[in-house]
Scaffold this motif. Structure first.
Motif, PDB file in Angstrom:
ATOM      1  N   ALA A  88       0.876  -1.173   0.000  1.00 60.39           N
ATOM      2  CA  ALA A  88       0.000   0.000   0.000  1.00 60.39           C
ATOM      3  C   ALA A  88       0.911   1.220   0.000  1.00 60.39           C
ATOM      4  N   ALA A  89       0.532   2.250  -0.738  1.00 61.61           N
ATOM      5  CA  ALA A  89       1.397   3.434  -0.831  1.00 61.61           C
ATOM      6  C   ALA A  89       0.546   4.694  -0.901  1.00 61.61           C
ATOM      7  N   GLY A  90       1.141   5.807  -0.522  1.00 65.63           N
ATOM      8  CA  GLY A  90       0.469   7.101  -0.594  1.00 65.63           C
ATOM      9  C   GLY A  90       0.724   7.753  -1.943  1.00 65.63           C
TER      10      GLY A  90
ATOM     11  N   PHE B  20       4.537   8.443   8.650  1.00 71.96           N
ATOM     12  CA  PHE B  20       4.313   8.825   7.261  1.00 71.96           C
ATOM     13  C   PHE B  20       5.216  10.032   6.963  1.00 71.96           C
ATOM     14  N   GLU B  21       5.270  10.437   5.713  1.00 71.41           N
ATOM     15  CA  GLU B  21       6.135  11.541   5.326  1.00 71.41           C
ATOM     16  C   GLU B  21       5.546  12.867   5.796  1.00 71.41           C
TER      17      GLU B  21
ATOM     18  N   ALA C  27       4.568   6.989  -2.298  1.00 72.49           N
ATOM     19  CA  ALA C  27       5.508   6.814  -1.185  1.00 72.49           C
ATOM     20  C   ALA C  27       5.095   5.622  -0.344  1.00 72.49           C
ATOM     21  N   GLY C  28       6.095   4.865   0.129  1.00 70.40           N
ATOM     22  CA  GLY C  28       5.787   3.716   0.976  1.00 70.40           C
ATOM     23  C   GLY C  28       6.982   3.281   1.802  1.00 70.40           C
ATOM     24  N   MET C  29       6.762   2.228   2.609  1.00 70.30           N
ATOM     25  CA  MET C  29       7.762   1.815   3.605  1.00 70.30           C
ATOM     26  C   MET C  29       8.241   0.376   3.410  1.00 70.30           C
TER      27      MET C  29
ATOM     28  N   SER D 216      -3.453   3.733  -1.483  1.00 71.77           N
ATOM     29  CA  SER D 216      -4.474   3.606  -0.437  1.00 71.77           C
ATOM     30  C   SER D 216      -4.915   4.959   0.094  1.00 71.77           C
ATOM     31  N   ASN D 217      -4.195   5.997  -0.222  1.00 75.57           N
ATOM     32  CA  ASN D 217      -4.489   7.348   0.285  1.00 75.57           C
ATOM     33  C   ASN D 217      -3.642   8.318  -0.516  1.00 75.57           C
TER      34      ASN D 217
ATOM     35  N   ALA E  69      -0.786  11.072  -0.318  1.00 75.62           N
ATOM     36  CA  ALA E  69       0.295  11.279   0.653  1.00 75.62           C
ATOM     37  C   ALA E  69       0.124  12.627   1.375  1.00 75.62           C
TER      38      ALA E  69
ATOM     39  N   VAL F 132      -2.974  11.710   7.000  1.00 78.40           N
ATOM     40  CA  VAL F 132      -2.725  10.329   6.590  1.00 78.40           C
ATOM     41  C   VAL F 132      -3.014   9.429   7.787  1.00 78.40           C
TER      42      VAL F 132
ATOM     43  N   VAL G 284      -5.730   3.577   5.285  1.00 78.22           N
ATOM     44  CA  VAL G 284      -4.882   2.744   4.432  1.00 78.22           C
ATOM     45  C   VAL G 284      -5.457   1.324   4.374  1.00 78.22           C
TER      46      VAL G 284
END
Ligand code: HPA
Length: 286
Positions: A121-123, A200-201, A217-219, A242-243, A245, A253, A258
């Motif tokens: 999942a990423a923003g 989150f960022e 963006a993701g982790m 999923s959202n 960012a 966020v 998410v």
């Protein structure tokens, strides 16, 4: 042995111990490895004749600490393809050392898999994206500035210095794009920016990343893709947006959002992955 080798002696024999244990539980060779991200773990329940191996039973493997990640290896058949699936992945933010994050992909390689699919999942950073879109990862920006391949290198696994221009395999991306019209979710292709989290960022980081050419963006994912590039394993990676960012819209966020959006899109995402898996097979049959 010098100090670094004493900390982690991650040579080929180390990973063979994990692989030999897994091989002793199955009577087939998996073709594709899957690492499923947030809320997409439900795909694993479609695996036929599953052999489930808790991570803690695998010698020298890591144990997952995230609640929503189940923490087992599932091997079996998925949409006509023999798979090994990680239900639950390992992230830097859980406290592992970077060097430890090579374990899953090294295991896959030693099981003999031909390729690997990663999901996360990423923003969304790209303002043309919407929550619920899928993004095929074309390339990444690694903001962690660290590599899981640091430390002593075993040349039998891969070379000390290695190219990552095709870390997200062009052929697999072409295949995934060719199937996009069969999916009701919008399919994008873009650049994934990785930072370790668990935060989150900031909005400023997201503005910076957009200027740098990042689309989401993701982790996760980047450590696995780098490990695969090192040992010559082809990778396809797909983000579920999923959202949006931080700072892209007025919403905060939110981890629950998410999971909610990921769950909403899971059915369609599953369908899309099933057609990718089915077509991988037919490519090889030709
Ligand atoms: N940033 C980083 N990781 C994420 C995000 C995000 O906005 N959404 C889901 N994973």
């Amino acid at each position: 042995m010098n100090n670094i080798e004493m900390k982690y002696n991650f040579n080929l024999e180390y990973f063979e111990k994990s692989a030999d244990y897994v091989k002793s539980k199955i009577d087939f060779k998996p073709q594709t490895a899957l690492i499923l991200g947030s809320a997409l773990g439900s795909l694993a329940s479609d695996i036929k004749n599953p052999v489930e191996i808790p991570y803690e039973d695998i010698p020298d493997f890591l144990v997952s600490t995230v609640k929503s990640h189940a923490g087992k290896l599932i091997l079996g058949e998925l949409y006509g393809r023999k798979v090994v699936c990680m239900s639950g992945r390992f992230h830097d933010y859980e406290g592992y050392d970077y060097e430890q994050l090579v374990a899953p992909v090294r295991l896959f390689k030693l099981l003999g898999v031909e390729n690997m699919i990663l999901t996360n999942a990423a923003g969304g950073i790209n303002t043309g994206y919407k929550p619920g879109d899928l993004m095929i990862i074309r390339d990444h920006i690694n903001l962690a500035g660290a590599s899981p391949l640091r430390g002593p290198n075993d040349d039998r696994i891969g070379p000390r210095f290695f190219d990552v221009c095709n870390a997200y395999d062009e052929g697999l991306r072409t295949l995934a794009k060719s199937l996009a019209k069969e999916c009701s979710l919008r399919i994008q292709e873009g650049v994934y920016a990785y930072q370790t989290g668990p935060h989150f960022e900031t909005p400023a980081e997201i503005r910076f990343l957009r200027m740098a050419g990042a689309d989401a963006a993701g982790m996760s994912t980047v450590t696995e893709a780098l490990t695969a590039a090192h040992c010559g394993l082809k990778t396809l990676a797909i983000s579920l947006i999923s959202n949006m960012a931080a700072g892209v819209n007025n919403n905060r966020v939110d981890g629950e959002e998410v999971d909610y959006v990921a769950a909403q899109s899971a059915k369609e995402f599953k369908k899309y992955l099933s057609s990718i898996l089915a077509h991988m097979e037919s490519q090889e049959d030709e």
